[in-house]
Design a protein around this motif. Structure first.
Motif, PDB file in Angstrom:
ATOM      1  N   ALA A   1      -3.523  -5.696   2.725  1.00 48.86           N
ATOM      2  CA  ALA A   1      -3.395  -4.253   2.511  1.00 48.86           C
ATOM      3  C   ALA A   1      -2.586  -3.595   3.628  1.00 48.86           C
ATOM      4  CB  ALA A   1      -4.779  -3.619   2.414  1.00 48.86           C
TER       5      ALA A   1
ATOM      6  N   ALA B   1      -0.846  -0.223   2.243  1.00 49.50           N
ATOM      7  CA  ALA B   1      -1.817   0.439   1.383  1.00 49.50           C
ATOM      8  C   ALA B   1      -2.493   1.570   2.138  1.00 49.50           C
ATOM      9  CB  ALA B   1      -2.852  -0.569   0.897  1.00 49.50           C
TER      10      ALA B   1
ATOM     11  N   LEU C   1      -0.788  -5.543  -5.263  1.00 40.65           N
ATOM     12  CA  LEU C   1      -0.138  -4.571  -4.388  1.00 40.65           C
ATOM     13  C   LEU C   1       1.366  -4.750  -4.316  1.00 40.65           C
ATOM     14  CD1 LEU C   1      -2.610  -4.342  -1.347  1.00 40.65           C
ATOM     15  CD2 LEU C   1      -2.348  -2.740  -3.236  1.00 40.65           C
TER      16      LEU C   1
END
Length: 261
Positions: free
Chosen positions: A148, A153, A258
């Motif tokens: 992440a 993110a 992602l």
């Protein structure tokens, strides 16, 4: 020279706290930090370098081998090497064993102050937020944090009992919990953000990936998401896989979602 920290040349301008002085005090702090919910234990040079780069409030650093640590940091993180060199306390083999008790990936251990981040902070962050429901393996949880952070993110929220700041999770993330908001909550709060469930029965993950600002809901590798979170999700997406393959590693699945083009 390894010893007490002098000056404030750490990346991000992080100001030093008052570190313990003396070998006995350092050993005691390293051991007590594992039971202290306000502290984070950083095992290894990679976790320490990322913590420093992203503004961690480092309390103490210790090493059994200053020369080896200096050589390693010169190779992987010369930007933080001076700060570590001035901060680190040298523990001999006996003291190191007393403080740590086992082998680490590299000759460094540190204690940092744990950020006071909660679910509201994570859900307020811009970008896609990853919400992990009841992750079973702390190393995989840490790997998700690492993915992440790399994917820029918004944050990572753990729904359930697993602590994303546990030393195993921090090691799995290489200390990148300090790079984005990370927190734990008993239940996913109500939010206006779109909820997208990663689910084997969902529509195939398509071009465009996860919508900006969405919360990506991810369950366990074996059981998936709970009925409650599946019902709350506005949409469900699935990662296409070869027939006969049952699941993907948690961090692998999050990475695919992602980074979907």
């Amino acid at each position: 020279m390894y010893g007490a920290y002098a000056g404030d040349d750490r990346p991000g301008g992080v100001r030093p706290v008052h570190p313990p002085t003396g070998e006995a005090a350092v050993i005691d702090r390293l051991r007590s930090a594992r039971r202290d919910p306000a502290s984070v234990v950083l095992e290894g040079a990679h976790a320490l370098k990322h913590a420093l780069r992203f503004g961690a409030d480092i309390e103490v650093v210790a090493t059994p081998d200053p020369a080896a640590l200096d050589t390693l940091l010169a190779a992987i993180a010369p930007d933080v090497a001076p700060a570590v060199r001035r901060r680190a306390v040298h523990l001999d083999a006996r003291a190191w064993h007393e403080a740590v008790g086992r082998a680490l990936p590299s000759p460094a251990i540190a204690v940092a102050r744990r950020p006071t981040t909660d679910a509201t902070d994570v859900l307020s962050a811009p970008g896609v937020v990853v919400a992990l429901e009841d992750p079973r393996h702390l190393g995989n949880l840490g790997a998700v944090v690492r993915v992440a952070a790399a994917a820029d993110a918004g944050g990572v929220l753990v729904v359930g009992d697993a602590d994303p700041w546990h030393p195993i999770a921090v090691r799995g993330a290489a200390g990148l919990q300090f790079a984005l908001p990370v927190a734990r909550t008993d239940a996913l709060p109500r939010t206006d953000r779109p909820l997208v469930a990663l689910d084997g029965q969902g529509a195939t993950l398509a071009s465009g990936g996860i919508p900006p600002g969405a919360v990506l809901l991810v369950g366990t590798e074996r059981g998936g998401l709970s009925v409650e979170l599946l019902r709350r999700a506005g949409s469900r997406v699935a990662i296409p896989m070869r027939e006969g393959v049952a699941s993907l590693n948690l961090a692998t699945a999050v990475a695919i979602a992602l980074y979907a083009p």
